[in-house]
Design a protein around this motif. Structure first.
Motif, PDB file in Angstrom:
ATOM      1  N   MET A 149       0.843  -1.185   0.000  1.00  0.00           N
ATOM      2  CA  MET A 149       0.000   0.000   0.000  1.00  0.00           C
ATOM      3  C   MET A 149       0.885   1.243   0.000  1.00  0.00           C
ATOM      4  O   MET A 149       1.803   1.363   0.808  1.00  0.00           O
ATOM      5  N   VAL A 150       0.613   2.153  -0.931  1.00  0.00           N
ATOM      6  CA  VAL A 150       1.342   3.412  -1.031  1.00  0.00           C
ATOM      7  C   VAL A 150       0.304   4.524  -1.156  1.00  0.00           C
ATOM      8  O   VAL A 150      -0.498   4.522  -2.099  1.00  0.00           O
ATOM      9  N   ASP A 151       0.292   5.424  -0.206  1.00  0.00           N
ATOM     10  CA  ASP A 151      -0.673   6.525  -0.187  1.00  0.00           C
ATOM     11  C   ASP A 151      -2.111   6.032  -0.305  1.00  0.00           C
ATOM     12  O   ASP A 151      -2.937   6.607  -1.019  1.00  0.00           O
ATOM     13  N   GLY A 152      -2.414   4.930   0.369  1.00  0.00           N
ATOM     14  CA  GLY A 152      -3.771   4.417   0.412  1.00  0.00           C
ATOM     15  C   GLY A 152      -4.208   3.621  -0.803  1.00  0.00           C
ATOM     16  O   GLY A 152      -5.371   3.249  -0.921  1.00  0.00           O
ATOM     17  N   LYS A 153      -3.292   3.359  -1.722  1.00  0.00           N
ATOM     18  CA  LYS A 153      -3.597   2.590  -2.929  1.00  0.00           C
ATOM     19  C   LYS A 153      -2.620   1.427  -3.052  1.00  0.00           C
ATOM     20  O   LYS A 153      -1.484   1.501  -2.607  1.00  0.00           O
ATOM     21  N   SER A 154      -3.068   0.365  -3.707  1.00  0.00           N
ATOM     22  CA  SER A 154      -2.223  -0.800  -3.914  1.00  0.00           C
ATOM     23  C   SER A 154      -1.268  -0.563  -5.087  1.00  0.00           C
ATOM     24  O   SER A 154      -1.666  -0.023  -6.119  1.00  0.00           O
ATOM     25  N   HIS A 155      -0.024  -0.956  -4.896  1.00  0.00           N
ATOM     26  CA  HIS A 155       0.977  -0.844  -5.959  1.00  0.00           C
ATOM     27  C   HIS A 155       1.735  -2.161  -6.080  1.00  0.00           C
ATOM     28  O   HIS A 155       2.164  -2.722  -5.074  1.00  0.00           O
ATOM     29  N   PRO A 156       1.920  -2.657  -7.308  1.00  0.00           N
ATOM     30  CA  PRO A 156       2.684  -3.895  -7.510  1.00  0.00           C
ATOM     31  C   PRO A 156       4.183  -3.615  -7.461  1.00  0.00           C
ATOM     32  O   PRO A 156       4.850  -3.501  -8.476  1.00  0.00           O
ATOM     33  N   VAL A 157       4.718  -3.493  -6.247  1.00  0.00           N
ATOM     34  CA  VAL A 157       6.111  -3.125  -6.062  1.00  0.00           C
ATOM     35  C   VAL A 157       7.084  -4.270  -6.343  1.00  0.00           C
ATOM     36  O   VAL A 157       8.271  -4.028  -6.551  1.00  0.00           O
ATOM     37  N   ASN A 158       6.573  -5.498  -6.350  1.00  0.00           N
ATOM     38  CA  ASN A 158       7.400  -6.660  -6.663  1.00  0.00           C
ATOM     39  C   ASN A 158       6.781  -7.424  -7.831  1.00  0.00           C
ATOM     40  O   ASN A 158       6.597  -8.641  -7.776  1.00  0.00           O
ATOM     41  N   ALA A 159       6.459  -6.716  -8.895  1.00  0.00           N
ATOM     42  CA  ALA A 159       5.746  -7.291 -10.040  1.00  0.00           C
ATOM     43  C   ALA A 159       6.466  -8.483 -10.645  1.00  0.00           C
ATOM     44  O   ALA A 159       5.832  -9.430 -11.124  1.00  0.00           O
ATOM     45  N   GLU A 160       7.783  -8.479 -10.587  1.00  0.00           N
ATOM     46  CA  GLU A 160       8.560  -9.574 -11.184  1.00  0.00           C
ATOM     47  C   GLU A 160       8.349 -10.896 -10.461  1.00  0.00           C
ATOM     48  O   GLU A 160       8.650 -11.957 -10.986  1.00  0.00           O
ATOM     49  N   GLU A 161       7.796 -10.840  -9.249  1.00  0.00           N
ATOM     50  CA  GLU A 161       7.530 -12.054  -8.468  1.00  0.00           C
ATOM     51  C   GLU A 161       6.167 -12.678  -8.788  1.00  0.00           C
ATOM     52  O   GLU A 161       5.870 -13.787  -8.348  1.00  0.00           O
ATOM     53  N   CYS A 162       5.330 -11.988  -9.551  1.00  0.00           N
ATOM     54  CA  CYS A 162       3.962 -12.447  -9.817  1.00  0.00           C
ATOM     55  C   CYS A 162       3.942 -13.833 -10.445  1.00  0.00           C
ATOM     56  O   CYS A 162       4.649 -14.117 -11.409  1.00  0.00           O
ATOM     57  N   LEU A 163       3.099 -14.714  -9.880  1.00  0.00           N
ATOM     58  CA  LEU A 163       2.956 -16.091 -10.344  1.00  0.00           C
ATOM     59  C   LEU A 163       1.823 -16.256 -11.358  1.00  0.00           C
ATOM     60  O   LEU A 163       1.663 -17.323 -11.935  1.00  0.00           O
ATOM     61  N   GLY A 164       1.023 -15.209 -11.515  1.00  0.00           N
ATOM     62  CA  GLY A 164      -0.114 -15.288 -12.425  1.00  0.00           C
ATOM     63  C   GLY A 164      -1.273 -16.093 -11.866  1.00  0.00           C
ATOM     64  O   GLY A 164      -2.129 -16.546 -12.619  1.00  0.00           O
ATOM     65  N   CYS A 165      -1.348 -16.263 -10.561  1.00  0.00           N
ATOM     66  CA  CYS A 165      -2.406 -17.069  -9.949  1.00  0.00           C
ATOM     67  C   CYS A 165      -3.761 -16.363  -9.946  1.00  0.00           C
ATOM     68  O   CYS A 165      -4.791 -17.002  -9.788  1.00  0.00           O
ATOM     69  N   GLU A 166      -3.736 -15.059 -10.095  1.00  0.00           N
ATOM     70  CA  GLU A 166      -4.930 -14.206 -10.159  1.00  0.00           C
ATOM     71  C   GLU A 166      -5.769 -14.212  -8.885  1.00  0.00           C
ATOM     72  O   GLU A 166      -6.934 -13.840  -8.900  1.00  0.00           O
ATOM     73  N   SER A 167      -5.185 -14.599  -7.762  1.00  0.00           N
ATOM     74  CA  SER A 167      -5.927 -14.531  -6.502  1.00  0.00           C
ATOM     75  C   SER A 167      -6.262 -13.074  -6.169  1.00  0.00           C
ATOM     76  O   SER A 167      -7.328 -12.787  -5.626  1.00  0.00           O
ATOM     77  N   CYS A 168      -5.392 -12.157  -6.542  1.00  0.00           N
ATOM     78  CA  CYS A 168      -5.639 -10.736  -6.307  1.00  0.00           C
ATOM     79  C   CYS A 168      -6.813 -10.227  -7.146  1.00  0.00           C
ATOM     80  O   CYS A 168      -7.635  -9.442  -6.679  1.00  0.00           O
ATOM     81  N   VAL A 169      -6.897 -10.704  -8.371  1.00  0.00           N
ATOM     82  CA  VAL A 169      -7.996 -10.320  -9.268  1.00  0.00           C
ATOM     83  C   VAL A 169      -9.326 -10.782  -8.669  1.00  0.00           C
ATOM     84  O   VAL A 169     -10.313 -10.046  -8.674  1.00  0.00           O
ATOM     85  N   GLU A 170      -9.338 -11.988  -8.131  1.00  0.00           N
ATOM     86  CA  GLU A 170     -10.557 -12.574  -7.582  1.00  0.00           C
ATOM     87  C   GLU A 170     -11.052 -11.847  -6.337  1.00  0.00           C
ATOM     88  O   GLU A 170     -12.257 -11.711  -6.139  1.00  0.00           O
ATOM     89  N   VAL A 171     -10.144 -11.370  -5.473  1.00  0.00           N
ATOM     90  CA  VAL A 171     -10.571 -10.699  -4.235  1.00  0.00           C
ATOM     91  C   VAL A 171     -10.836  -9.213  -4.414  1.00  0.00           C
ATOM     92  O   VAL A 171     -11.427  -8.587  -3.542  1.00  0.00           O
ATOM     93  N   CYS A 172     -10.446  -8.648  -5.541  1.00  0.00           N
ATOM     94  CA  CYS A 172     -10.618  -7.208  -5.754  1.00  0.00           C
ATOM     95  C   CYS A 172     -12.054  -6.908  -6.182  1.00  0.00           C
ATOM     96  O   CYS A 172     -12.432  -7.060  -7.339  1.00  0.00           O
TER      97      CYS A 172
END
Length: 62
Positions: free
Chosen positions: A29-52
């Motif tokens: 969280m940066v200034d109250g918003k989500s930021h993908p600060v470690n984007a290179e680590e993304c597994l593509g599982c889309e769990s974040c997409v599902e909970v958003c």
């Protein structure tokens, strides 16, 4: 092949669900918003997409 998580800051409501659910800590969280600060680590599982509930997150294959 990798994955690129994208957060639409206009849609992000700052609920932190993506931060909590991501198994590899892609988001912070940066200034109250989500930021993908470690984007290179993304597994593509889309769990974040599902909970958003705001529909602010998309995952692109690179």
């Amino acid at each position: 092949m990798g994955f690129n998580p994208i957060v639409d800051e206009d849609k992000c409501q700052g609920c932190e669900q993506c931060v909590d659910v991501c198994p590899v800590e892609v988001y912070e969280m940066v200034d109250g918003k989500s930021h993908p600060v470690n984007a290179e680590e993304c597994l593509g599982c889309e769990s974040c997409v599902e909970v958003c509930e705001a529909g602010a997150i998309t995952i692109e294959e690179t």
